[in-house]
Design an enzyme around this catalytic site. Structure first.
Site, PDB file in Angstrom:
ATOM      1  N   ASP A 202       0.207   4.444   1.548  1.00 28.42           N
ATOM      2  CA  ASP A 202       0.017   5.432   2.282  1.00 28.42           C
ATOM      3  C   ASP A 202       0.939   5.097   3.637  1.00 28.42           C
ATOM      4  OD1 ASP A 202      -1.743   3.377   2.499  1.00 28.42           O
ATOM      5  OD2 ASP A 202      -2.933   4.755   4.032  1.00 28.42           O
TER       6      ASP A 202
ATOM      7  N   ASP B 159       3.182  -6.592   3.568  1.00 27.54           N
ATOM      8  CA  ASP B 159       2.856  -5.613   4.750  1.00 27.54           C
ATOM      9  C   ASP B 159       3.138  -6.437   6.047  1.00 27.54           C
ATOM     10  OD1 ASP B 159       2.041  -3.621   5.827  1.00 27.54           O
ATOM     11  OD2 ASP B 159      -0.209  -3.703   5.500  1.00 27.54           O
TER      12      ASP B 159
ATOM     13  N   ASP C 117       6.434   0.684   7.097  1.00 27.03           N
ATOM     14  CA  ASP C 117       5.069   0.183   6.889  1.00 27.03           C
ATOM     15  C   ASP C 117       4.248   1.065   6.068  1.00 27.03           C
ATOM     16  OD1 ASP C 117       2.375  -0.952   7.091  1.00 27.03           O
ATOM     17  OD2 ASP C 117       2.169  -0.108   9.229  1.00 27.03           O
TER      18      ASP C 117
ATOM     19  N   GLU D 279      -4.611   2.676   2.835  1.00 24.21           N
ATOM     20  CA  GLU D 279      -4.874   1.105   3.681  1.00 24.21           C
ATOM     21  C   GLU D 279      -5.051   1.605   5.049  1.00 24.21           C
ATOM     22  OE1 GLU D 279      -3.708  -2.368   5.974  1.00 24.21           O
ATOM     23  OE2 GLU D 279      -2.511  -0.080   5.846  1.00 24.21           O
TER      24      GLU D 279
ATOM     25  N   HIS E 213       0.864  -1.229  -0.067  1.00 30.16           N
ATOM     26  CA  HIS E 213       0.110   0.150   0.260  1.00 30.16           C
ATOM     27  C   HIS E 213       0.997   1.184  -0.049  1.00 30.16           C
ATOM     28  CE1 HIS E 213       0.482   1.087   4.479  1.00 30.16           C
ATOM     29  NE2 HIS E 213       0.325  -0.543   4.652  1.00 30.16           N
TER      30      HIS E 213
END
Length: 486
Positions: free
Chosen positions: A78, A169, A115, A145, A76
């Site tokens: 963001d 992730d 992350d 996300e 992801h």
């Protein structure tokens, strides 16, 4: 470029360094998305976007591997925007400032964005590589996300062609994930009437800060304090004896991050101010005794405030403090099926005050639907008893483990071939997007893996340098070993 661009494997770290230089908090990812699109187009790759803004990049198979099963690498775009109170940083304008701290990379006073920036960097490094062998390859980069999984919710049938999805992730090297918790947002709204503040009262701001915070899924079992709950506990216990009248309560910033700070503005008779200061000081001693092994920097203090024009009506204040003190928080139940894994939890994440209401935002997570429903019932019951409203939104499913997963078997065998040991096969108490991907792509085989990242969703976030190299090594090996499509 910063010092991290010289770390190994250089392609991954150079992409991560670029990612850090471009602001990309949740719901503000467009600048980074455009940068990635320009990179892919420069590589001559096919790039598409769907209606919600997810980015799709397609790379042809290495010559001779066209017959392999198609793979989707997924991350992801963001990141969670969290900073220390004394850090001057605008997440919409300023770059993240990563630096090497011994065996780790961390950031100056903010979340690092490893992350899921580190997984995204590895996906981009594969796209740029000329020496990584792979079959038909797609990269899926989703938006938003961390703040609602908007990209995953919006993913439709027909956009992906692959048979296998590798989610990047996860946050512990040596572990591979094949299941995750589902969740739902809960909002309790307490309506409040206001009345004029007494001119004979003095205003005081109560501040609780210095907690570690962290990820409301991965860290919920660690015993860390919740600033909202702890400050609410003090107010519930002492408001009546001190004659406190509440003007505002603010705490936390994200429903999926354990709140590190909270504050409340109160008024009280001037004669009781010294007693308030004494009780608040004693409360710090009490919390240090209770939580000190985990929360080493917990800090409580009072400061003089400007007398507000009005305060909550007494009855509404009583209802609010009762709701906050009674609201469950933390681990609700551990799993009976998976040792050491949280089954169901609740995070009282954000409290905001407006003129006529106070809103308490929570995030419920559970591996099973009945566990989630049970906690929804708890929140509803607390709200009903206090005459408050309770609504739920944004529910997303968990990712049910597949014992027959072919890609899990491949990962396990590949890992054992490289390191002479097997990885731990895990289910995570956090919301991976895989559960949502299973709805439009029910037959897609999925796993999740990644480097070791500590304290995500907090300014203490850091990624272990050595494990990034291991993560990259595993990704390259798995892509090379993907089986032929039947």
């Amino acid at each position: 470029m910063s010092e991290i661009s010289q770390l190994s494997p250089q392609p991954v770290w150079q992409f991560f360094d670029q990612i850090c230089s471009i602001p990309h908090p949740s719901k503000h990812e467009e600048q980074l998305a455009q940068h990635i699109i320009q990179f892919a187009q420069g590589e001559g790759l096919e790039v598409r976007r769907d209606e919600v803004g997810n980015v799709f990049i397609k790379k042809p198979a290495t010559p001779g591997m066209e017959d392999r099963k198609g793979v989707v690498l997924q991350a992801h775009i963001d990141m969670v925007p969290q900073k220390n109170e004394d850090t001057d940083h605008d997440f919409l304008q300023d770059p993240i400032q990563p630096f090497i701290d011994g065996e780790w990379v961390t950031a100056k006073g903010t979340t690092l964005g490893a992350d899921n920036g580190m997984g995204m960097a590895a996906c981009l490094a594969v796209l740029a590589a000329k020496d990584v062998e792979h079959g038909p390859l797609e990269v899926l980069l989703t938006i938003d996300e961390e703040a609602g999984m908007t990209g995953a919710f919006g993913l439709k049938e027909g956009w992906l062609e692959g048979d296998i999805l590798l989610n990047t992730d996860s946050e512990q090297e040596g572990e591979v994930y094949m299941g995750c918790a589902g969740g739902v947002d809960g909002a309790i709204t307490v309506d409040v009437a206001r009345e004029d503040a007494s001119a004979e009262h003095q205003a005081v701001k109560l501040v609780l800060k210095g907690l570690k915070g962290g990820h409301s899924g991965c860290d919920i079992h660690t015993g860390r304090g919740n600033a909202n709950k702890l400050l609410g506990r003090f107010l519930f216990s002492h408001a009546e004896e001190l004659g406190l009248r509440l003007a505002s309560f603010t705490g936390g910033s994200l429903r999926n991050a354990i709140p590190r700070e909270a504050n409340a503005v109160v008024t009280l008779p001037a004669a009781n101010v010294d007693k308030l200061n004494s009780l608040f000081s004693h409360y710090q001693e009490l919390l240090t005794a209770e939580l000190g092994r985990v929360e080493t920097d917990i800090t409580l203090f009072t400061e003089q405030a400007e007398l507000p024009a009005n305060v909550f009506a007494a009855a509404d204040q009583t209802r609010l403090l009762a709701v906050l003190n009674a609201c469950p928080n933390g681990v609700i139940r551990m799993s009976d099926d998976i040792a050491g894994v949280v089954e169901t939890s609740l995070n009282v994440g954000v409290i905001t005050t407006e003129e006529d209401k106070v809103t308490i935002l929570c995030l419920i997570r559970s591996l099973i639907d009945s566990g989630r429903s049970n906690v929804e019932g708890m929140l509803k019951a607390v709200a009903n008893l206090a005459g408050a409203q309770c609504e739920f939104s944004g529910a997303y499913p968990g990712w049910k483990p597949d014992a027959d997963s072919e890609v899990m078997k491949l990962f396990r065998e590949t890992y054992n071939d490289i390191y002479g040991r097997t990885p731990n096969i895990m289910v995570i108490h956090a919301g991976l997007e895989c559960g949502l991907f299973k709805e439009p792509y029910p037959n897609m085989d999925m796993i999740s893996f990644g480097p070791t990242i500590k304290f995500p969703h907090s300014p203490d976030e850091k990624v272990q340098i050595e494990t990034v190299a291991l993560f990259w090594e595993q990704m390259v090996a798995i892509l090379k070993n993907i089986p032929v499509k039947a």
